[in-house]
Design an enzyme around this catalytic site. Structure first.
Site, PDB file in Angstrom:
ATOM      1  N   HIS A 255       6.403   8.305   1.487  1.00 37.19           N
ATOM      2  CA  HIS A 255       7.252   7.178   1.877  1.00 37.19           C
ATOM      3  C   HIS A 255       6.555   6.383   2.965  1.00 37.19           C
ATOM      4  O   HIS A 255       5.839   6.950   3.787  1.00 37.19           O
ATOM      5  CB  HIS A 255       8.617   7.671   2.390  1.00 37.19           C
ATOM      6  CG  HIS A 255       9.650   6.600   2.406  1.00 37.19           C
ATOM      7  ND1 HIS A 255       9.828   5.756   3.475  1.00 37.19           N
ATOM      8  CD2 HIS A 255      10.540   6.207   1.467  1.00 37.19           C
ATOM      9  CE1 HIS A 255      10.800   4.896   3.196  1.00 37.19           C
ATOM     10  NE2 HIS A 255      11.250   5.142   1.988  1.00 37.19           N
ATOM     11  N   GLU A 317      13.709   9.020  -4.470  1.00 39.49           N
ATOM     12  CA  GLU A 317      13.636   8.947  -5.928  1.00 39.49           C
ATOM     13  C   GLU A 317      13.597  10.326  -6.574  1.00 39.49           C
ATOM     14  O   GLU A 317      13.974  10.480  -7.729  1.00 39.49           O
ATOM     15  CB  GLU A 317      12.393   8.149  -6.360  1.00 39.49           C
ATOM     16  CG  GLU A 317      12.228   6.803  -5.703  1.00 39.49           C
ATOM     17  CD  GLU A 317      13.191   5.761  -6.223  1.00 39.49           C
ATOM     18  OE1 GLU A 317      14.266   6.142  -6.725  1.00 39.49           O
ATOM     19  OE2 GLU A 317      12.870   4.572  -6.117  1.00 39.49           O
TER      20      GLU A 317
HETATM   21  N1  COA Z   1       0.976  11.046  -4.559  1.00 42.23           N
HETATM   22  C1  COA Z   1      -0.315  11.207  -4.254  1.00 42.23           C
HETATM   23  N2  COA Z   1      -0.915  10.661  -3.185  1.00 42.23           N
HETATM   24  C2  COA Z   1      -0.151   9.924  -2.382  1.00 42.23           C
HETATM   25  C3  COA Z   1       1.220   9.703  -2.629  1.00 42.23           C
HETATM   26  C4  COA Z   1       1.776  10.312  -3.771  1.00 42.23           C
HETATM   27  N3  COA Z   1       3.051  10.146  -4.075  1.00 42.23           N
HETATM   28  N4  COA Z   1       1.729   8.922  -1.668  1.00 42.23           N
HETATM   29  C5  COA Z   1       0.712   8.644  -0.848  1.00 42.23           C
HETATM   30  N5  COA Z   1      -0.423   9.236  -1.279  1.00 42.23           N
HETATM   31  C6  COA Z   1      -1.723   9.184  -0.649  1.00 42.23           C
HETATM   32  C7  COA Z   1      -2.407   7.862  -0.925  1.00 42.23           C
HETATM   33  O1  COA Z   1      -3.175   7.904  -2.137  1.00 42.23           O
HETATM   34  C8  COA Z   1      -3.274   7.678   0.283  1.00 42.23           C
HETATM   35  O2  COA Z   1      -4.425   8.428   0.116  1.00 42.23           O
HETATM   36  P1  COA Z   1      -5.873   7.897   0.658  1.00 42.23           P
HETATM   37  O3  COA Z   1      -5.670   7.707   2.145  1.00 42.23           O
HETATM   38  O4  COA Z   1      -6.796   8.979   0.288  1.00 42.23           O
HETATM   39  O5  COA Z   1      -6.099   6.593  -0.049  1.00 42.23           O
HETATM   40  C9  COA Z   1      -2.448   8.345   1.405  1.00 42.23           C
HETATM   41  O6  COA Z   1      -1.559   9.241   0.757  1.00 42.23           O
HETATM   42  C10 COA Z   1      -1.636   7.348   2.197  1.00 42.23           C
HETATM   43  O7  COA Z   1      -0.883   6.592   1.277  1.00 42.23           O
HETATM   44  P2  COA Z   1      -0.464   5.082   1.502  1.00 42.23           P
HETATM   45  O8  COA Z   1      -0.622   4.351   0.190  1.00 42.23           O
HETATM   46  O9  COA Z   1      -1.086   4.497   2.704  1.00 42.23           O
HETATM   47  O10 COA Z   1       1.052   5.272   1.827  1.00 42.23           O
HETATM   48  P3  COA Z   1       2.136   4.157   1.735  1.00 42.23           P
HETATM   49  O11 COA Z   1       2.925   4.190   2.971  1.00 42.23           O
HETATM   50  O12 COA Z   1       1.613   2.834   1.343  1.00 42.23           O
HETATM   51  O13 COA Z   1       2.937   4.713   0.469  1.00 42.23           O
HETATM   52  C11 COA Z   1       4.489   4.976  -1.208  1.00 42.23           C
HETATM   53  C12 COA Z   1       4.258   4.830   0.301  1.00 42.23           C
HETATM   54  C13 COA Z   1       5.957   5.256  -1.448  1.00 42.23           C
HETATM   55  C14 COA Z   1       4.110   3.652  -1.885  1.00 42.23           C
HETATM   56  C15 COA Z   1       3.613   6.117  -1.758  1.00 42.23           C
HETATM   57  O14 COA Z   1       3.895   7.308  -1.071  1.00 42.23           O
HETATM   58  C16 COA Z   1       3.783   6.295  -3.258  1.00 42.23           C
HETATM   59  O15 COA Z   1       3.115   5.610  -4.039  1.00 42.23           O
HETATM   60  N6  COA Z   1       4.668   7.249  -3.701  1.00 42.23           N
HETATM   61  C17 COA Z   1       4.900   7.444  -5.113  1.00 42.23           C
HETATM   62  C18 COA Z   1       5.858   6.394  -5.666  1.00 42.23           C
HETATM   63  C19 COA Z   1       7.276   6.647  -5.205  1.00 42.23           C
HETATM   64  O16 COA Z   1       7.783   7.750  -5.214  1.00 42.23           O
HETATM   65  N7  COA Z   1       7.935   5.542  -4.845  1.00 42.23           N
HETATM   66  C20 COA Z   1       9.302   5.568  -4.384  1.00 42.23           C
HETATM   67  C21 COA Z   1       9.346   5.251  -2.918  1.00 42.23           C
HETATM   68  S1  COA Z   1      10.965   5.463  -2.244  1.00 42.23           S
END
Ligand code: COA
Length: 372
Positions: A255, A317
């Site tokens: 998140h 989710e």
């Molecule tokens: N699965 C695998 N790796 C994940 C992940 C997940 N669900 N969520 C984050 N990561 C990893 C990223 O790949 C990144 O790795 P890196 O530094 O090696 O590139 C690291 O963790 C940091 O992620 P980042 O993209 O900076 O986090 P964010 O704050 O932008 O992401 C979300 C938040 C929700 C977009 C992300 O966690 C995600 O894509 N989750 C899955 C989709 C989901 O469940 N969405 C509903 C949200 S309520």
């Protein structure tokens, strides 16, 4: 507005920023404490709001709109019922929109076509009608008329043709209350940007719906169920490793704000436990919940190994998928059902934004070519 405490020189954000940590608005509507894993909606803890008596969704709509507009919002339940009936009367005009194969595309198109000029409660009341009628049209069935006297959750389930169940309607209501608002998430920000231009309600909600459709925002619960299906009867870790090795994210994990488990996941677990107690036909949910906890623990352990400095825990989710499945909703309607609950928050944010009277218009640093 943004950066008021920062000196001008610090106003540029890092490259590829997702605006994390940047405060661009003030709100009275909800507060997300990502470190402690707490969520307050309209001044109450989410767990205290969500599992209350039937009618709570209408009450939360009332409280949010009142906070957003700064004036009382009378007869919300009655007006939402009337809005459902009015939206049903407009359905004949929406044939093409409702037949779009994706439920979110259909909802967006039907809202744009059917709710132009509607007020806040008119738009909110119409959404469950469009979602239910679209689902039935895609299945080749006639729409079912709403009953204005019922609560929105009960009526939505009836319009979908789902069997009557007070327990399931309460579970859906707990879901809608829980997701009704959540700080300045992407769809809420989109709604506020459009509201800041002086646009009316429908286009603001259309922008929010478009943002919510994305899998990184509201589109994750369907894939969570696919993950639970794929790992049933197997060792989840091996499946999860394959996903990560293929460069895919684990849906329902991680998140932007929470650094601990999303508090809404716990509310949904409680709502599921209550549903199991109240509705004896829900016995399959027990095994599903136990499996989901195994997958969650395996995913969390694996992600922690890969990102020891970045806690990645279950988000809303993950258990949304289980709750909506137990309610009896088909998975292609999960995001559209999320939209109905979140629309309460969008509408309140639109009002709040209008009160600022200020156009949201940030800047970009030009990195392209210039003529010599
Ligand atoms: N699965 C695998 N790796 C994940 C992940 C997940 N669900 N969520 C984050 N990561 C990893 C990223 O790949 C990144 O790795 P890196 O530094 O090696 O590139 C690291 O963790 C940091 O992620 P980042 O993209 O900076 O986090 P964010 O704050 O932008 O992401 C979300 C938040 C929700 C977009 C992300 O966690 C995600 O894509 N989750 C899955 C989709 C989901 O469940 N969405 C509903 C949200 S309520």
């Amino acid at each position: 507005m943004a950066f008021t405490e920062l000196p001008t020189a610090e106003r540029t954000l890092p490259k590829a920023s997702g605006l994390e940590g940047v405060v661009v608005a003030e709100t009275r509507l909800s507060h997300v404490d990502g470190e402690r894993g707490e969520l307050f909606i309209a001044g109450s803890r989410v767990e205290d709001l969500a599992l209350a008596a039937p009618g709570q969704f209408e009450l939360v709509v009332e409280r949010l709109l009142e906070l957003g507009a700064g004036k009382p919002e009378p007869r919300v339940r009655e007006r939402l019922g009337q809005a459902r009936v009015a939206a049903f009367a407009r359905l004949q005009r929406l044939g093409y929109a409702l037949s779009l194969p994706d439920a979110m595309d259909a909802l967006l198109a039907a809202t744009a076509q059917g709710s132009a000029g509607s007020d806040a409660l008119g738009v909110l009341g119409a959404l469950p009608v469009y979602v239910a009628a679209g689902a039935r049209q895609r299945a080749g069935r006639a729409p079912i008329a709403p009953d204005a006297t019922r609560l929105a959750a009960q009526d939505f389930m009836t319009m979908l043709g789902l069997p009557e169940s007070a327990g399931r309607a309460r579970a859906l209501e707990a879901y809608w209350v829980t997701v009704s608002d959540h700080g300045l998430n992407a769809s809420t920000f989109a709604a506020r940007v459009v509201a800041s231009t002086g646009s009316d309600v429908m286009p603001c909600i259309a922008a929010a719906l478009a943002a919510l459709k994305g899998p990184l925002h509201g589109g994750a619960p369907g894939p969570v169920l696919e993950m639970l299906d794929a790992t049933t009867g197997t060792e989840p870790r091996a499946w999860l490793e394959t996903e990560l090795a293929a460069g895919r994210r684990i849906m329902g994990m991680g998140h932007r704000i929470y650094r601990v488990r999303d508090p809404r996941a716990l509310v949904f677990e409680r709502a599921l436990a209550r549903l199991e107690r109240e509705d004896p036909t829900q016995s399959a949910t027990v095994a599903r919940l136990a499996h989901a906890r195994r997958v969650e623990h395996a995913a969390q352990a694996l992600l922690n190994e890969r990102h020891p400095d970045r806690p990645l825990c279950a988000n809303v989710e993950f258990y949304t998928a289980l709750l909506l499945e137990a309610v009896g909703l088909p998975r292609e309607l999960f995001t559209a059902t999320f939209a109905i609950g979140r629309c309460a928050g969008w509408l309140a944010h639109i009002e709040e934004q209008r009160h600022t009277g200020r156009l949201i218009r940030p800047a970009a640093r030009y990195v392209g070519h210039l003529p010599h």
